[in-house]
Design a protein around this motif. Sequence first.
Motif, PDB file in Angstrom:
ATOM      1  N   UNK A  26       5.292   7.598  34.253  1.00 11.55           N
ATOM      2  CA  UNK A  26       6.581   7.242  35.194  1.00 11.55           C
ATOM      3  C   UNK A  26       6.780   7.512  36.249  1.00 11.55           C
ATOM      4  N   UNK A  27       7.110   6.562  37.136  1.00 10.58           N
ATOM      5  CA  UNK A  27       7.689   6.853  38.633  1.00 10.58           C
ATOM      6  C   UNK A  27       8.880   6.041  38.303  1.00 10.58           C
ATOM      7  N   UNK A  28       9.679   6.284  38.549  1.00  8.84           N
ATOM      8  CA  UNK A  28      11.450   6.207  38.768  1.00  8.84           C
ATOM      9  C   UNK A  28      11.609   5.854  40.458  1.00  8.84           C
ATOM     10  N   UNK A  29      11.712   4.703  41.207  1.00  6.09           N
ATOM     11  CA  UNK A  29      11.919   4.519  42.135  1.00  6.09           C
ATOM     12  C   UNK A  29      13.596   4.349  42.701  1.00  6.09           C
ATOM     13  N   UNK A  30      13.859   4.508  43.497  1.00  2.00           N
ATOM     14  CA  UNK A  30      15.365   4.715  44.216  1.00  2.00           C
ATOM     15  C   UNK A  30      15.705   5.136  42.877  1.00  2.00           C
ATOM     16  N   UNK A  31      15.844   6.442  42.251  1.00  5.49           N
ATOM     17  CA  UNK A  31      16.254   6.974  41.158  1.00  5.49           C
ATOM     18  C   UNK A  31      17.443   8.086  41.010  1.00  5.49           C
ATOM     19  N   UNK A  32      18.115   7.565  42.231  1.00  4.68           N
ATOM     20  CA  UNK A  32      19.758   8.420  42.807  1.00  4.68           C
ATOM     21  C   UNK A  32      19.784   9.415  41.834  1.00  4.68           C
ATOM     22  N   UNK A  33      20.523   9.222  41.244  1.00  5.35           N
ATOM     23  CA  UNK A  33      20.863  11.050  40.041  1.00  5.35           C
ATOM     24  C   UNK A  33      19.739  10.575  39.141  1.00  5.35           C
ATOM     25  N   UNK A  85       1.167   5.042  34.359  1.00  5.69           N
ATOM     26  CA  UNK A  85       1.082   3.950  33.342  1.00  5.69           C
ATOM     27  C   UNK A  85       2.539   3.050  33.176  1.00  5.69           C
ATOM     28  N   UNK A  86       3.612   3.575  34.169  1.00  4.68           N
ATOM     29  CA  UNK A  86       4.613   2.400  33.575  1.00  4.68           C
ATOM     30  C   UNK A  86       5.283   3.011  35.337  1.00  4.68           C
ATOM     31  N   UNK A  87       6.451   1.854  36.253  1.00  2.00           N
ATOM     32  CA  UNK A  87       6.759   2.076  36.938  1.00  2.00           C
ATOM     33  C   UNK A  87       8.406   1.620  37.008  1.00  2.00           C
ATOM     34  N   UNK A  88       9.684   1.872  36.937  1.00  2.00           N
ATOM     35  CA  UNK A  88      10.710   1.022  37.041  1.00  2.00           C
ATOM     36  C   UNK A  88      11.396   1.581  38.282  1.00  2.00           C
TER      37      UNK A  88
END
Length: 220
Positions: A26-33, A85-88
């Motif tokens: 899973x890729x988290x975009x603009x994840x901040x902290x 598999x997922x980007x959020x």
Amino acid sequence: MWGPEGLDEVEAELLGPPEELKGKDVLEIGAGAAQCSRWLAAQGARPVALDLSHRQLQHALRIGGSFPLVCADAGALPFADASFDLVCSAYGALPFVADPRLVLREARRVLRPGGRFVFSVTHPIRWAFPDEPGPEGLSVSASYFDRTPYVEQDEDGRAVYVEHHRTLGDRVRDIASSGFRLVDLVEPEWPAWNTSEWGGWSPLRGNLIPGTAIFVCERD
Ligand SMILES: C[S@@+](CC[C@H](N)C(=O)[O-])C[C@H]1O[C@@H](n2cnc3c(N)ncnc32)[C@H](O)[C@@H]1O
């Protein structure tokens, strides 16, 4: 957490049932902290938290978690095609870039076929209202159709905060023209348990107008 209303992924299941997240890339975009990545890791997923801001990633590092942190622009993702598999993204990157199609195309490129990109942004209708939690925040004060960005500058005239507006139709067109299929648009309602006020967010406004739009997109 998808937005200030307090809708979380346990309740929403927009990335799929939590028990099926195990082993997913899973890729988290603009994840901040990296709050979302920390939760994903706890479900057994293999998150990568990406943010443009080194400072934000330092906060992520301080809070901890055993997943990679990547400092990069969401419009130029440093990953091979079909890596996830997922980007959020919860309010990350998309409201702050002039051309969100760059981010959408990159998200699609790094997704495996059948993968989902789920992202939340400020609901476009909020653009027409003052960012106030009280009754003054309930009267239309600007055009919903005005795409001029909101910009804050420092003393030297440098932009230090920029937010771009897209109408709901713009967002749908951006998603479709980037090769995604839009499978859901979630507008979380303000829950009775949430009595907090924060910036322009409040139970008063939340009960009358939507605050967050969550787009669920699939790569066929
Ligand atoms: C409102 S914060 C959201 C943080 C986090 N997702 C959360 O739920 O608390 C937006 C984040 O997006 C990041 N961001 C803005 N533009 C970006 C870009 N072009 N590429 C990657 N990250 C970006 C900011 O640095 C910031 O950390």
